[in-house]
Design a protein around this motif. Structure first.
Motif, PDB file in Angstrom:
ATOM      1  N   SER A   1     -30.243  16.471  16.214  1.00  0.00           N
ATOM      2  CA  SER A   1     -28.830  16.168  15.982  1.00  0.00           C
ATOM      3  C   SER A   1     -28.352  16.718  14.646  1.00  0.00           C
ATOM      4  N   THR A   2     -29.222  16.636  13.631  1.00  0.00           N
ATOM      5  CA  THR A   2     -28.856  17.167  12.316  1.00  0.00           C
ATOM      6  C   THR A   2     -28.675  18.669  12.367  1.00  0.00           C
ATOM      7  N   LEU A   3     -29.584  19.348  13.071  1.00  0.00           N
ATOM      8  CA  LEU A   3     -29.494  20.801  13.164  1.00  0.00           C
ATOM      9  C   LEU A   3     -28.293  21.230  13.988  1.00  0.00           C
ATOM     10  N   PHE A   4     -27.966  20.470  15.050  1.00  0.00           N
ATOM     11  CA  PHE A   4     -26.814  20.803  15.875  1.00  0.00           C
ATOM     12  C   PHE A   4     -25.508  20.679  15.087  1.00  0.00           C
TER      13      PHE A   4
ATOM     14  N   LEU B   1     -43.033  19.358  15.927  1.00  0.00           N
ATOM     15  CA  LEU B   1     -41.612  19.464  16.256  1.00  0.00           C
ATOM     16  C   LEU B   1     -41.380  19.226  17.739  1.00  0.00           C
ATOM     17  N   LEU B   2     -42.184  19.853  18.589  1.00  0.00           N
ATOM     18  CA  LEU B   2     -42.030  19.684  20.032  1.00  0.00           C
ATOM     19  C   LEU B   2     -42.237  18.224  20.442  1.00  0.00           C
ATOM     20  N   ALA B   3     -43.250  17.595  19.841  1.00  0.00           N
ATOM     21  CA  ALA B   3     -43.555  16.207  20.213  1.00  0.00           C
ATOM     22  C   ALA B   3     -42.483  15.239  19.728  1.00  0.00           C
ATOM     23  N   PHE B   4     -42.050  15.384  18.474  1.00  0.00           N
ATOM     24  CA  PHE B   4     -41.049  14.457  17.927  1.00  0.00           C
ATOM     25  C   PHE B   4     -39.690  14.632  18.605  1.00  0.00           C
ATOM     26  N   TRP B   5     -39.397  15.829  19.093  1.00  0.00           N
ATOM     27  CA  TRP B   5     -38.111  16.074  19.728  1.00  0.00           C
ATOM     28  C   TRP B   5     -38.095  15.719  21.213  1.00  0.00           C
ATOM     29  N   PHE B   6     -39.197  15.995  21.921  1.00  0.00           N
ATOM     30  CA  PHE B   6     -39.137  15.921  23.382  1.00  0.00           C
ATOM     31  C   PHE B   6     -40.129  14.940  24.015  1.00  0.00           C
ATOM     32  N   PHE B   7     -41.107  14.436  23.277  1.00  0.00           N
ATOM     33  CA  PHE B   7     -42.087  13.531  23.864  1.00  0.00           C
ATOM     34  C   PHE B   7     -41.430  12.187  24.158  1.00  0.00           C
TER      35      PHE B   7
ATOM     36  N   ILE C   1     -22.509  10.819  -1.228  1.00  0.00           N
ATOM     37  CA  ILE C   1     -21.928   9.528  -0.845  1.00  0.00           C
ATOM     38  C   ILE C   1     -21.000   9.016  -1.942  1.00  0.00           C
ATOM     39  N   GLN C   2     -21.433   9.175  -3.196  1.00  0.00           N
ATOM     40  CA  GLN C   2     -20.626   8.685  -4.315  1.00  0.00           C
ATOM     41  C   GLN C   2     -19.312   9.446  -4.430  1.00  0.00           C
ATOM     42  N   LEU C   3     -19.343  10.770  -4.189  1.00  0.00           N
ATOM     43  CA  LEU C   3     -18.173  11.610  -4.402  1.00  0.00           C
ATOM     44  C   LEU C   3     -17.305  11.752  -3.163  1.00  0.00           C
ATOM     45  N   GLY C   4     -17.739  11.158  -2.053  1.00  0.00           N
ATOM     46  CA  GLY C   4     -16.917  11.195  -0.852  1.00  0.00           C
ATOM     47  C   GLY C   4     -17.044  12.460  -0.040  1.00  0.00           C
ATOM     48  N   GLY C   5     -18.151  13.195  -0.180  1.00  0.00           N
ATOM     49  CA  GLY C   5     -18.370  14.381   0.630  1.00  0.00           C
ATOM     50  C   GLY C   5     -18.825  14.026   2.030  1.00  0.00           C
ATOM     51  N   ASP C   6     -18.979  15.045   2.872  1.00  0.00           N
ATOM     52  CA  ASP C   6     -19.447  14.849   4.245  1.00  0.00           C
ATOM     53  C   ASP C   6     -20.968  14.810   4.218  1.00  0.00           C
ATOM     54  N   SER C   7     -21.542  13.596   4.184  1.00  0.00           N
ATOM     55  CA  SER C   7     -22.991  13.458   4.035  1.00  0.00           C
ATOM     56  C   SER C   7     -23.744  14.040   5.228  1.00  0.00           C
ATOM     57  N   GLY C   8     -23.163  13.933   6.440  1.00  0.00           N
ATOM     58  CA  GLY C   8     -23.810  14.490   7.622  1.00  0.00           C
ATOM     59  C   GLY C   8     -23.945  15.998   7.536  1.00  0.00           C
TER      60      GLY C   8
ATOM     61  N   MET D   1     -31.223  20.479   5.610  1.00  0.00           N
ATOM     62  CA  MET D   1     -32.338  20.431   6.546  1.00  0.00           C
ATOM     63  C   MET D   1     -32.460  21.720   7.347  1.00  0.00           C
ATOM     64  N   SER D   2     -31.324  22.339   7.725  1.00  0.00           N
ATOM     65  CA  SER D   2     -31.379  23.605   8.460  1.00  0.00           C
ATOM     66  C   SER D   2     -31.998  24.694   7.607  1.00  0.00           C
ATOM     67  N   ARG D   3     -31.606  24.742   6.341  1.00  0.00           N
ATOM     68  CA  ARG D   3     -32.204  25.741   5.448  1.00  0.00           C
ATOM     69  C   ARG D   3     -33.701  25.496   5.295  1.00  0.00           C
ATOM     70  N   MET D   4     -34.073  24.229   5.114  1.00  0.00           N
ATOM     71  CA  MET D   4     -35.485  23.894   4.969  1.00  0.00           C
ATOM     72  C   MET D   4     -36.276  24.277   6.224  1.00  0.00           C
ATOM     73  N   PHE D   5     -35.679  24.014   7.393  1.00  0.00           N
ATOM     74  CA  PHE D   5     -36.328  24.322   8.665  1.00  0.00           C
ATOM     75  C   PHE D   5     -36.582  25.821   8.790  1.00  0.00           C
TER      76      PHE D   5
END
Length: 369
Positions: free
Chosen positions: A84-87, A232-238, A325-332, A339-343
């Motif tokens: 969901s985060t990557l999507f 990744l396969l197990a945590f996403w689809f198992f 969160i403190q500054l009111g940005g879009d945390s999602g 996370m996408s960059r890290m992935f």
């Protein structure tokens, strides 16, 4: 008598190893209580370094424990990603890819300057400059032939500076009237002993399949990348709700940190100090450069400036999320960008490193020599 002579060194080695593991555990607990970034890796790493003060008595970790550490960290890394985060970040694919390329270019440039100015080998300079996923990069670095201790120092120095500078810069340029920061707490669940045992057994199987499959497919850094992909396969689809207990992840970090620390060479300490001083300057420049990339993302996509800037910082995820969160940005979206960059970095780094490190290099001594 002969038998007694052969048993004595083994018993002595086991005793020393047990003492080192006990000291590493206490150091991890102390670092956790002091709220030090990378607590369960850096605390045991320090114990390993101190143990090398008397190299004749220091006992290296068995290869099986070092392998187990990489597998645990790979599975822990896989558990931290959600589809969901990557999507959510996929709505800005082209702009994000551009930002990742620019950020990666800045980091490669930092690694190149470390190689040229600090006199370290190019493998260590490159891996020590990869943004995000600090403990995962450290876990892969030794198999790539880099100095894992120096990589750990560079990675966590960058994270420490991000933790300090990003909230200060965000608070200065985007002041808010708030007394406290309400960061959502992590939801914890109570699991029975049976659930814990089943999860541990399944994760052990996933790790073993990942290592065997990675070696069979001849993946670069197969001990890490193989379990990462199966995880990744197990945590996403198992269908069974898998989770990695925090205790198990901490054990993996402890083993990795102690293993790295026990390889430290005190004669090379002077070169490491010089490299750290240069790294301080380069990381500050890197942070400013990544903020510039964030501004470009804001200009291209129309995403609010706070979200774009914080989503482009080189690591320090917890501090970045708190500031968002403190500054009111879009945390999602910030989480999705980070996370996408890290992935992508974790999947691309082994192949990119293999390609880059085939090029002619400056002949220099490594920290570990």
């Amino acid at each position: 008598m002969e038998r007694g002579k052969t048993l004595k060194p083994n018993l002595s080695s086991i005793t020393v190893l047990t003492l080192q593991l006990a000291a590493a555990t206490l150091a991890g607990i102390a670092a956790f209580l002091l709220d030090i970034p990378g607590d369960w890796l850096l605390g045991p790493l320090l114990i390993g370094v101190l143990a090398t003060l008397n190299p004749d008595k220091a006992q290296p970790l068995p290869p099986s424990l070092a392998t187990a550490a990489q597998v645990i960290i790979a599975l822990g890394t896989a558990a931290s990603f959600s589809l969901s985060t990557l999507f959510q970040a996929a709505h800005y694919t082209l702009a994000m890819l551009m930002c990742i390329v620019l950020t990666g270019g800045l980091c490669l440039g930092k690694g190149y300057l470390l190689w040229r100015w600090a006199g370290i080998d190019i493998k260590t300079g490159f891996l020590g400059s990869i943004p995000g996923a600090g403990h995962s990069i450290v876990a892969m670095s030794e198999e790539m032939g880099a100095d894992a201790l120096a990589v750990a120092v560079f990675q966590y120095l960058r994270i420490l500076l991000v933790l300090i500078l990003i909230p200060l810069l965000a608070g200065y340029f985007f002041p808010v009237d708030s007394v406290s920061v309400n960061v959502p707490s992590v939801i914890t669940h109570q699991f029975s002993l049976t659930e814990f045992s089943v999860n541990l057994a399944l994760l052990t199987l996933l790790g073993a399949l990942g290592v065997l499959g990675g070696r069979w497919l001849r993946l670069p850094q197969a001990v890490f990348i193989g379990p990462l992909l199966t995880g990744l396969l197990a945590f996403w689809f198992f269908p069974y709700p898998l989770y990695l207990p925090k205790l198990v992840l901490n054990i993996g970090l402890l083993l990795l940190g102690l293993s790295i620390g026990l390889k430290f060479n005190w004669q090379a300490a002077q070169k490491l100090i010089k490299a750290v001083l240069i790294e301080l300057i380069l990381v500050i420049i890197l942070i400013l450069g990544c903020l510039g990339v964030g501004y470009e993302f804001h200009w291209l996509t129309g995403v609010d400036l706070i979200t774009a800037l914080l989503g482009s910082t080189p690591g320090g995820l917890m501090a970045v999320m708190a500031a968002t969160i403190q500054l009111g940005g879009d945390s999602g979206l910030v989480l999705g960008m980070q996370m996408s960059r890290m992935f992508l970095i974790l999947l691309i780094t082994p192949w990119l490193a293999s390609f880059l490190l085939k090029t002619p290099q400056k002949v220099d001594e490594d920290f570990s020599e």
